[in-house]
Design a protein around this motif. Structure first.
Motif, mmCIF file in Angstrom:
data_model
loop_
_atom_site.group_PDB
_atom_site.id
_atom_site.type_symbol
_atom_site.label_atom_id
_atom_site.label_comp_id
_atom_site.label_asym_id
_atom_site.label_seq_id
_atom_site.Cartn_x
_atom_site.Cartn_y
_atom_site.Cartn_z
ATOM 1 N N PHE A 181 1.479 -7.253 4.932
ATOM 2 C CA PHE A 181 0.841 -6.672 6.127
ATOM 3 C C PHE A 181 1.722 -6.785 7.370
ATOM 4 O O PHE A 181 1.229 -6.773 8.491
ATOM 5 N N ASN A 227 -8.858 -0.590 14.280
ATOM 6 C CA ASN A 227 -9.688 0.153 13.342
ATOM 7 C C ASN A 227 -10.288 -0.780 12.289
ATOM 8 O O ASN A 227 -11.463 -0.676 11.949
ATOM 9 N N LEU A 228 -9.481 -1.680 11.785
ATOM 10 C CA LEU A 228 -9.959 -2.630 10.776
ATOM 11 C C LEU A 228 -11.094 -3.473 11.335
ATOM 12 O O LEU A 228 -12.139 -3.624 10.711
ATOM 13 N N ASP A 239 1.906 2.515 1.445
ATOM 14 C CA ASP A 239 0.638 2.601 2.171
ATOM 15 C C ASP A 239 -0.558 2.716 1.225
ATOM 16 O O ASP A 239 -1.641 2.212 1.528
ATOM 17 N N THR A 246 0.583 -3.297 14.415
ATOM 18 C CA THR A 246 0.101 -1.971 14.807
ATOM 19 C C THR A 246 -1.302 -2.109 15.363
ATOM 20 O O THR A 246 -2.259 -2.319 14.611
ATOM 21 N N TYR A 277 -1.672 -0.704 0.131
ATOM 22 C CA TYR A 277 -2.479 -1.352 1.171
ATOM 23 C C TYR A 277 -3.878 -0.744 1.242
ATOM 24 O O TYR A 277 -4.869 -1.469 1.363
ATOM 25 N N ASP A 278 -3.967 0.572 1.163
ATOM 26 C CA ASP A 278 -5.284 1.226 1.174
ATOM 27 C C ASP A 278 -6.132 0.750 0.006
ATOM 28 O O ASP A 278 -7.325 0.470 0.159
ATOM 29 N N GLY A 325 -3.469 -0.060 16.593
ATOM 30 C CA GLY A 325 -4.448 0.897 16.095
ATOM 31 C C GLY A 325 -4.986 0.499 14.737
ATOM 32 O O GLY A 325 -6.178 0.614 14.464
ATOM 33 N N TYR A 326 -4.112 -0.008 13.874
ATOM 34 C CA TYR A 326 -4.544 -0.438 12.539
ATOM 35 C C TYR A 326 -5.504 -1.619 12.650
ATOM 36 O O TYR A 326 -6.576 -1.622 12.050
ATOM 37 N N MET A 327 -5.105 -2.616 13.418
ATOM 38 C CA MET A 327 -5.927 -3.824 13.553
ATOM 39 C C MET A 327 -7.250 -3.502 14.249
ATOM 40 O O MET A 327 -8.310 -4.005 13.864
ATOM 41 N N ARG A 364 3.836 -4.800 8.852
ATOM 42 C CA ARG A 364 3.785 -3.648 9.760
ATOM 43 C C ARG A 364 2.396 -3.521 10.376
ATOM 44 O O ARG A 364 2.247 -3.267 11.563
ATOM 45 N N GLU A 365 1.383 -3.709 9.563
ATOM 46 C CA GLU A 365 -0.002 -3.517 10.007
ATOM 47 C C GLU A 365 -0.412 -4.504 11.095
ATOM 48 O O GLU A 365 -1.109 -4.121 12.036
#
Length: 191
Positions: free
Chosen positions: A91, A103-104, A65, A97, A68-69, A99-101, A93-94
């Motif tokens: 990416f 937020n991005l 992680d 997800t 990725y950050d 919530g990840y997408m 998993r991201e």
């Protein structure tokens, strides 16, 4: 319009080749590759007295992680200076997800006045394995030695519910070149 283009798929589907071809086709862009961080990750394995295995629990808890950050921080900074930034990274998993997408898209990219584009590189599992063998990288040693276990943890299905998703078919030479032309057109016509 500013664009952050995530070129994604499981390992060895051809992301690097595809991303470099697309980046070269753009008039001006920034190309980032998460694999550039591997040199730092290897040091974390060493300092953590852990076997170098990018499929291990140690990698999952202490490195993944953060890679990725880190690449995302660099991309956000690059969007200050350029309208198009490519990130070559799984990416996997991201993109699945929400919530990840979300937020991005809403938190990070909206502040930059940028749109998210996801290019999913579709490839057959057998072609993937052959590419992994051919590239002969130490990051794949464990994966190839434990192929059935490794591949059982990979999801080759298309991610769902993503706005601006381009599916890039990289399963054969003909499909590759056809997809390159279509992807270039797609990226250049996004408004």
């Amino acid at each position: 319009m500013k664009k952050l283009v995530l070129v994604t798929s499981p390992p060895a589907c051809g992301k690097t080749f595809v991303t470099k071809k697309l980046a070269k086709a753009m008039k001006n862009c920034v190309y980032l590759d998460k694999d550039s961080l591997i040199v730092l990750s290897k040091q974390i394995f060493k300092v953590g007295h852990a076997e170098y295995n990018r499929s291990s629990d140690f990698f999952e808890s202490e490195i993944r992680d953060y890679e990725y950050d880190c690449i995302m921080e660099i991309a956000m900074e690059a969007l200050e200076y350029n309208d198009t930034v490519f990130i070559n990274a799984p990416f996997t998993r991201e993109v699945r997800t929400k919530g990840y997408m979300k937020n991005l898209r809403r938190e990070l990219l909206r502040k930059k006045g940028a749109e998210l584009v996801v290019v999913w590189v579709k490839c057959d599992v057998e072609v993937c394995k052959a590419r992994m063998i051919k590239r002969n990288s130490d990051r794949d040693t464990w994966k190839l030695a434990h192929w059935d276990e490794y591949i059982a943890g990979q999801d080759f299905s298309l991610p769902e519910g993503i706005k601006n998703l381009f599916v890039f078919d990289n399963s054969s030479e003909d499909k590759l070149w056809d997809s390159i032309h279509k992807a270039e057109e797609y990226l250049n016509n996004l408004k």
